[in-house]
Design a protein around this motif. Structure first.
Motif: not given
Lengths: 464, 464
Positions: A103-112, A440-447
């Motif tokens: 679970g790292h980078g784009a686009f893992v949801p739920g990680v700050p 579900v696209l997580g963006y918080a923990n991706a540069s």
């Protein structure tokens, strides 16, 4: 003692090469024959004696014990051929949950944004509070959490979320999952109905199922979970898991009408609402909405709302710190059950976090992250372009992209995995196969660079 | 936005002072009347709108919503008068466990010497590993624990306890209780029989009861738990909780005969033995005994023994770190269930502990504590004199004093509490009222001065 000697002696006695009742060579003889010290040989014999393999008779030497025990069964017998041995409950829990994904980078949801965590400041606080530690903060805690942290949290949720509580109503947990587990077991019995949002948060489902509750998925729409649909399908629940500020994963805000209906229903039927306020700190369009917990009047303390918060999104998940705000009457039994059933956490870390909150560092970090996540979300929107159907994003750490079909979802997720891009399929958040397809696209923990790369790939894959 | 304005507006709409459909003053009017900025007034209206209290009609102003909702019920109605709302399961869990007691000094059992913890060395390690952290160690972990710590534990239990495992068979937990909970839920179903030692460790009982298992207390004697008595009373169990190295609290070593009988029984009937090796590091009379887990042959990997260890006794309880050694086939499902149901712990702390173990600091600390606890136990024996009946003490952090009657036990515990001396009654460790009376006297976290004071008081109380 050389283990080889001990193992050898034990092997002889266990295998029957030295029969029960046989006299062992003396320690002097053993030492001479094996070229080891006599003390070493004596230690090995003492050890065998303590384990019951041999008995020492005063003045008469050491004998193989009359234990009459059989050797452990040979490999490949009963044990080897039986199934894994998981319980029925265990098998159904595994069926509810996907294998843990990297679970790292784009686009893992739920990680700050883990790289933006203020390590230097946090380390100074930890060092200071470790130095200040007293014995009592290292022990098995029994106060429901460090008093300073409970006080800091009470102030914080009061001001930012309009949660009505004092410090003595806060129980510190090892994250939100721990709170769900404790609530499910202390306030519901096996077979009791628990409403969960559909689509919704898998963690709550697993916690409820592990507690033996009967899962009742209730559809969500633009106003959040629909109480009328829930009653029609499942009847009145004992527990309801809600994400009213920012429905997970669809992003709806639970309407006031439904909030009051749900509170009234729980009130009349003796149920409990679990208000899971997992990421309301990150609201971009407006101030975060007030909590359901705070909807009750001050005089009516025993409201059927348990407010659950976590530091996994504002600090980092590995910290394992969350909390639940309890009605006064539940504080003492829940605290006691937690101490006895599970134990409390590390009070030194809790003291450091209290100082971080009281000193303003926490609020500053949250505000900085809010700006960072807003930029990252905008970056994602920019790179995806305007042809995609994005839902949510007024708050939180992800947006949802609607897709035309389940097939499309499956193909995209698989193709992305080959590019080391983690796409979470929206269908994974529903209990059956009828959920709408999406990502579900997580963006918080991706540069922004990562978002550019992964988003560019996704845009091309969508067009292709 | 000033909360007073928002709260006031919300109060008016909720109380009906502003009826549904009524038009609110414009933001300009509100701002002027209340002496606030217009943006502030707008923000308050936006907030009310987002929550559904008001609706904005384009070009026509803001109106109180037609939500038709009732106000939350008045205090003292249904909610106020109903019981606490604990589940049946919750009430029985509380009945199983005493309220948490303040736990310091003489004679709290099960707590190591907190003042002797090597803080300086530990802090240096934590700082170094926090600095070295990578994003992946802060995230939701999914590897069953930090690889370096799993490797360090595998080496350690292999050498010191003859546990047969590699690092890939170790699951790091938040202490032993977490391991018991996970095992009970993944390997047993509600109603399954779980043998527990009688007298025995309350934590295991609570964990099993919380998982819905049927508790079956089996008497212990000088050889530990008696399998024949267990079979006669309860039949074959699904789970057995054992403290074979140092029976808690009586101190017996489980005999080899019984070890093999229990392993054979679990093997034949598909049960599991939980080997709780909670304090075998502190053995004074001889080297610690080998583990039951290690009794199996190397070729027969799937032995029905789950070896559980904890760092609560060797480091400090607040650390919340323990582990379970699993048969290979169970590693993947247990890890997955743990990640989904509960989440893993802080990998930074785990990395620091791995370095502490690999660097030898851990073994040195344990050896130092072993000498310290031996001195403290001797100090306790000296101050109590030879007229008392002490059991155990060959290992661990406490001794047991037999008493003549339950009445004596009750009187002593109450009188000691007035002197700020914590006496744990032996009767608290049995399930019914038939246990023998006595005291469990912890000496590890008390200075010799404290032991002198509290022990002197106890000697006089016993004589009086």
């Amino acid at each position: 003692m050389p283990r080889c000697l001990y193992d050898g002696l034990r092997g002889w006695t266990q295998s029957g090469e030295l029969a029960a009742g046989a006299r062992l060579p003396s320690s002097r003889v053993l030492a001479a024959e094996l070229g080891i010290g006599r003390n070493t040989a004596l230690a090995a014999l003492d050890h065998l004696s303590a384990e019951g393999f041999v008995v020492a008779r005063a003045g008469a030497g050491v004998y193989v014990a009359e234990t009459g025990f059989a050797r452990p069964a040979a490999p490949g017998t009963a044990m080897g051929s039986r199934s894994l041995g998981l319980s029925e409950r265990g098998r159904s829990l595994l069926a509810l949950s996907n294998p843990p994904a990297p679970g790292h980078g784009a686009f893992v949801p739920g990680v700050p944004a883990l790289d933006a965590f203020p390590w230097a400041a946090w380390q100074r606080l930890l060092r200071r509070h470790r130095n200040r530690q007293r014995g009592r903060w290292l022990d098995y805690g029994a106060e429901g959490g460090h008093p300073a942290l409970k006080s800091a949290i009470a102030d914080y949720v009061n001001i930012t979320r309009n949660v009505r509580c004092r410090a003595d109503r806060i129980l510190i947990t090892h994250g939100a999952q721990h709170a769900f587990d404790l609530i499910a077991r202390m306030l519901a019995d096996p077979g009791d109905v628990a409403w969960v949002e559909e689509p919704g948060y898998a963690g709550a489902r697993v916690a409820f199922a592990a507690a033996g509750l009967s899962l009742a998925p209730v559809p969500v729409d633009a106003e959040g979970l629909d109480p009328a649909a829930g009653i029609a399908a499942w009847g009145v629940p004992k527990l309801i898991h809600l994400t009213p500020s920012n429905q997970f994963p669809m992003g709806a805000t639970l309407s006031m009408n439904r909030r009051l209906t749900l509170i009234d229903q729980a009130r009349r039927h003796g149920g409990w609402i679990i208000e899971d306020d997992y990421d309301s700190e990150f609201r971009y369009a407006s101030a975060p909405l007030s909590s359901m917990q705070g909807l009750t009047t001050a005089a009516d303390d025993e409201a059927p709302v348990l407010y659950v918060g976590t530091f996994s999104k504002t600090l980092y998940p590995g910290l394992r710190l969350g909390y639940v705000v309890l009605p006064p009457g539940l504080m003492s039994p829940m605290r006691q059950a937690n101490v006895r059933q599970f134990r409390e956490g590390d009070y030194v870390v809790q003291a450091a976090l209290a100082a971080f909150m009281h000193g303003g560092g926490y609020a500053k970090h949250v505000a900085r992250m809010r700006r960072l996540y807003a930029r990252r979300q905008q970056c994602l929107r920019d790179v995806l372009g305007t042809d995609v159907d994005l839902i949510g994003g007024e708050a939180g750490l992800h947006v949802v992209m609607r897709l035309a079909s389940r097939e499309r979802e499956t193909v995209l997720v698989a193709a992305a995995a080959e590019q080391a891009i983690a796409l979470a399929p929206l269908s994974a958040y529903v209990a059956d196969d009828n959920g709408e397809p999406g990502l579900v696209l997580g963006y918080a923990n991706a540069s922004e660079a990562e978002i550019d790369r992964a988003g560019g790939w996704l845009r091309r894959a969508l067009a292709g």
